[in-house]
Design an enzyme around this catalytic site. Structure first.
Site, PDB file in Angstrom:
ATOM      1  CE  LYS A 189      -1.505   3.042   2.699  1.00 21.82           C
ATOM      2  NZ  LYS A 189      -1.674   4.263   1.907  1.00 21.82           N
ATOM      3  CD  GLU A 397      10.269  13.223  10.881  1.00 20.85           C
ATOM      4  OE1 GLU A 397       9.159  12.721  11.096  1.00 20.85           O
ATOM      5  OE2 GLU A 397      11.169  12.646  10.240  1.00 20.85           O
TER       6      GLU A 397
HETATM    7  P1  NDP Z   1       2.569   8.691   7.720  1.00 21.48           P
HETATM    8  O1  NDP Z   1       2.857   7.963   8.963  1.00 21.48           O
HETATM    9  O2  NDP Z   1       1.507   9.720   7.726  1.00 21.48           O
HETATM   10  O3  NDP Z   1       2.167   7.658   6.563  1.00 21.48           O
HETATM   11  C1  NDP Z   1       2.994   6.589   6.204  1.00 21.48           C
HETATM   12  C2  NDP Z   1       2.165   5.529   5.532  1.00 21.48           C
HETATM   13  O4  NDP Z   1       1.260   4.983   6.484  1.00 21.48           O
HETATM   14  C3  NDP Z   1       1.293   6.053   4.397  1.00 21.48           C
HETATM   15  O5  NDP Z   1       1.212   5.089   3.371  1.00 21.48           O
HETATM   16  C4  NDP Z   1      -0.047   6.231   5.074  1.00 21.48           C
HETATM   17  O6  NDP Z   1      -1.121   6.217   4.185  1.00 21.48           O
HETATM   18  C5  NDP Z   1      -0.060   5.021   5.979  1.00 21.48           C
HETATM   19  N1  NDP Z   1      -0.995   5.104   7.091  1.00 21.48           N
HETATM   20  C6  NDP Z   1      -1.557   6.200   7.660  1.00 21.48           C
HETATM   21  N2  NDP Z   1      -2.374   5.821   8.680  1.00 21.48           N
HETATM   22  C7  NDP Z   1      -2.331   4.479   8.742  1.00 21.48           C
HETATM   23  C8  NDP Z   1      -2.950   3.511   9.585  1.00 21.48           C
HETATM   24  N3  NDP Z   1      -3.799   3.848  10.562  1.00 21.48           N
HETATM   25  N4  NDP Z   1      -2.663   2.210   9.387  1.00 21.48           N
HETATM   26  C9  NDP Z   1      -1.819   1.832   8.416  1.00 21.48           C
HETATM   27  N5  NDP Z   1      -1.215   2.704   7.572  1.00 21.48           N
HETATM   28  C10 NDP Z   1      -1.462   4.015   7.741  1.00 21.48           C
HETATM   29  O7  NDP Z   1       3.936   9.289   7.228  1.00 21.48           O
HETATM   30  P2  NDP Z   1       4.214  10.187   5.956  1.00 21.48           P
HETATM   31  O8  NDP Z   1       3.659   9.511   4.751  1.00 21.48           O
HETATM   32  O9  NDP Z   1       3.805  11.573   6.228  1.00 21.48           O
HETATM   33  O10 NDP Z   1       5.781  10.083   5.826  1.00 21.48           O
HETATM   34  C11 NDP Z   1       6.631  10.897   6.522  1.00 21.48           C
HETATM   35  C12 NDP Z   1       7.217  10.158   7.689  1.00 21.48           C
HETATM   36  O11 NDP Z   1       7.911   8.995   7.221  1.00 21.48           O
HETATM   37  C13 NDP Z   1       8.257  10.967   8.410  1.00 21.48           C
HETATM   38  O12 NDP Z   1       8.110  10.806   9.790  1.00 21.48           O
HETATM   39  C14 NDP Z   1       9.572  10.369   7.938  1.00 21.48           C
HETATM   40  O13 NDP Z   1      10.635  10.579   8.810  1.00 21.48           O
HETATM   41  C15 NDP Z   1       9.212   8.940   7.789  1.00 21.48           C
HETATM   42  N6  NDP Z   1      10.139   8.249   6.907  1.00 21.48           N
HETATM   43  C16 NDP Z   1      11.026   7.359   7.449  1.00 21.48           C
HETATM   44  C17 NDP Z   1      11.975   6.744   6.667  1.00 21.48           C
HETATM   45  C18 NDP Z   1      12.926   5.751   7.255  1.00 21.48           C
HETATM   46  O14 NDP Z   1      13.447   4.934   6.503  1.00 21.48           O
HETATM   47  N7  NDP Z   1      13.187   5.775   8.544  1.00 21.48           N
HETATM   48  C19 NDP Z   1      12.086   7.022   5.228  1.00 21.48           C
HETATM   49  C20 NDP Z   1      11.083   7.950   4.755  1.00 21.48           C
HETATM   50  C21 NDP Z   1      10.163   8.540   5.577  1.00 21.48           C
HETATM   51  P3  NDP Z   1      -1.694   7.570   3.508  1.00 21.48           P
HETATM   52  O15 NDP Z   1      -0.590   8.564   3.458  1.00 21.48           O
HETATM   53  O16 NDP Z   1      -2.097   7.114   2.178  1.00 21.48           O
HETATM   54  O17 NDP Z   1      -2.825   7.994   4.375  1.00 21.48           O
END
Ligand code: NDP
Length: 504
Positions: A189, A397
């Protein structure tokens, strides 16, 4: 083929609403609904993506389950899986320009950044293809000498993967390449903001000859699609990249059916510059750490720790370079910072700039939306000085182009400030003193430490976090182990009987 995407240099927009990839077939969402994918530079919808629901997730997990339990992939000789993965790598090379262009339309990151990432993708699949036929097992030299003991490494099963929007296909490669090598099946997803590249990628996976059901994509938002995926009892392992708050939710949902979870989460990484450092190189590394990708990177060096004797000179250099950064169209190769990825992300970053101003930090540069872009999602490269590590802009962050500069005196204080954070993803140290390097490295609480460098990642080097930055490792052979079970096998060799009431 569901997408009619144009080749490099032209508009990659798909002409028709896209479809998802489940069990080797292209399919609409059960509901028939779609949502728009918005290009953050133009603010316009540029593709229609299926809006999946729990019913679609169930179809995808069932397809992956069937492919794992009955299909050829986990049983196939590793060398054959490797051959298919290498074919995938070659196809990714051929289609790299198009994939990069799609990702720029999806998330607004620079073409020069996304082209670099697209060029790196094949290497992930090549690297893990090299491991696919070497997994086997190991004979153990056990002290139980009446037994022949060995261990087998077996695929964990069906992987449910959820990724963030900032480096979409690379975050998939971190998970999918080792999972394929191990013999797992996979349901992805992607972030709702970056679904298009995942769907185009699925076409390439199919073309490479990966059997039906081994790789599936469901699209939609986190609560409606991500949550049913990680909660699904047919998922054997969850691989997640995203924020801490979502990571905790995901881990709790997966715990209901005791699926192991790897979590790659956020950071507030310190970039520590000592007075003896090469100041020019350090200033360049600081800029790379916070303004590359508009700071929308998990490893962003968002806290600059500057030793007092060089603090002012370093700030002057960083501020000078920040003010020269070329903002503009991310497709233009001269551009150095494009827009942020979507409106809520822009609101969040601007909100933190207000927080910094309110907390008493001093704005050295930036802090505004540049007027020439109207209501575009741009933020000026922003540097706050006189930041105290207890302020929110030093602890939380921001995920945007906002640097917090914190002065320090000496190594002990640098370590104490660097480690005083809930996160532990990465750290940079700039110094010419080799003894200091080796004193600092073991004491820094971070999964990655760069010395006189910043923001370097590769498929063959393990990557992951300490503390609230997550657990588990991606990349390198450690990344492969996340997708393998260990099975221990005891073969009785003596033929003797034993006391049935005593542990053998
Ligand atoms: P989010 O946590 O908002 O979303 C990450 C993913 O989780 C998306 O696909 C999102 O879907 C999905 N998601 C949201 N809610 C749920 C849920 N309740 N259950 C399951 N899946 C869910 O993060 P961001 O997309 O805003 O990404 C930024 C974050 O990712 C930052 O904190 C960054 O540091 C981190 N990150 C970490 C990396 C690493 O390797 N450590 C690399 C890159 C980013 P949708 O967006 O479609 O709602």
């Amino acid at each position: 083929m569901t997408m009619t995407a144009a080749k490099a240099g032209t508009d990659p927009s798909p002409r028709d609403p896209l479809r998802m990839f489940i069990g080797g077939e292209w399919t609409e969402a059960r509901s028939g609904r779609t949502f728009d994918s918005i290009d953050p530079y133009t603010g316009q919808a540029w593709a229609q993506v299926p809006e999946a629901s729990a019913a679609d997730v169930d179809r995808a997990v069932s397809a992956a389950r069937a492919a794992f339990d009955e299909g050829p992939w986990p049983q196939m000789a590793g060398v054959e899986r490797a051959r298919i993965m290498r074919r995938l790598a070659r196809l990714l090379e051929e289609n790299a320009d198009e994939l990069a262009a799609i990702e720029v339309r999806d998330n607004g990151k620079l073409l020069r950044e996304m082209a670099g990432q697209a060029a790196l993708l094949p290497e992930f699949y090549d690297y893990f293809a090299g491991a696919a036929d070497k997994i086997g097992g190991e004979v153990l030299d056990s002290a139980k000498t009446n037994f022949f003991v060995y261990q087998l490494f077996e695929p964990v099963g069906v992987v449910g993967a959820i990724t963030a929007w900032n480096s979409p296909l690379m975050l998939v490669a971190y998970k999918l390449a080792p999972a394929l090598a191990a013999g797992c099946c996979f349901v992805l997803k992607p972030s709702e903001h970056t679904s298009v590249s995942a769907l185009r990628f699925a076409e390439i996976v199919a073309e490479a000859g990966v059997p039906d059901g081994v790789f599936n994509v469901v699209t939609g938002d986190g609560p409606s699609v991500g949550e049913p995926l990680v909660s699904h009892p047919g998922v054997d392992k969850v691989a997640f990249t995203g924020s801490v708050a979502t990571g905790i939710r995901v881990a709790k949902a997966a715990a209901e059916h005791l699926a192991p979870v790897s979590l790659e989460l956020g950071g507030k990484s310190p970039n520590v510059v000592f007075a003896d450092a090469d100041i020019e190189a350090a200033a360049n590394g600081v800029v790379a750490g916070i303004f590359a990708a508009c700071g929308q990177t998990c490893v962003a060096g968002s806290r600059l720790l500057a030793e007092r004797p060089i603090h002012d000179e370093l700030v002057e250099r960083v501020v000078g370079r920040a003010q020269e950064i070329i903002l503009g169209n991310p497709m233009d190769l001269a551009t150095e910072m494009g827009p942020l990825a979507f409106a809520a992300q822009w609101d969040k970053v601007m909100g933190y700039i207000d927080v910094g101003n309110g907390e008493g930090a001093e704005l050295a540069t930036g802090g505004c939306r540049p007027e020439r872009f109207g209501d575009g999602l741009f933020v000026e490269p922003t540097v706050f000085v006189r930041v105290d590590n207890s302020m929110r802009i030093a602890r939380e962050e921001i995920f945007g182009p906002v640097l917090s500069v914190i002065p320090f005196d000496g190594e002990a204080e640098a370590l104490s400030i660097a480690n005083d954070s809930p996160f532990g993803l990465a750290a940079g140290v700039w110094t010419r003193d080799v003894q200091r390097v080796h004193r600092m490295v073991p004491r820094l609480q971070a999964g990655t430490v760069w010395i006189n460098a910043y923001r370097t990642i590769n498929y063959d080097v393990p990557f992951g976090g300490y503390k609230m930055s997550g657990h588990g490792r991606e990349n390198g052979l450690e990344g492969l182990r996340e997708y393998l079970h260990t099975k221990s096998v005891w073969v009785e060799m003596s033929g003797a009987t034993r006391d049935p009431f005593k542990l053998g």
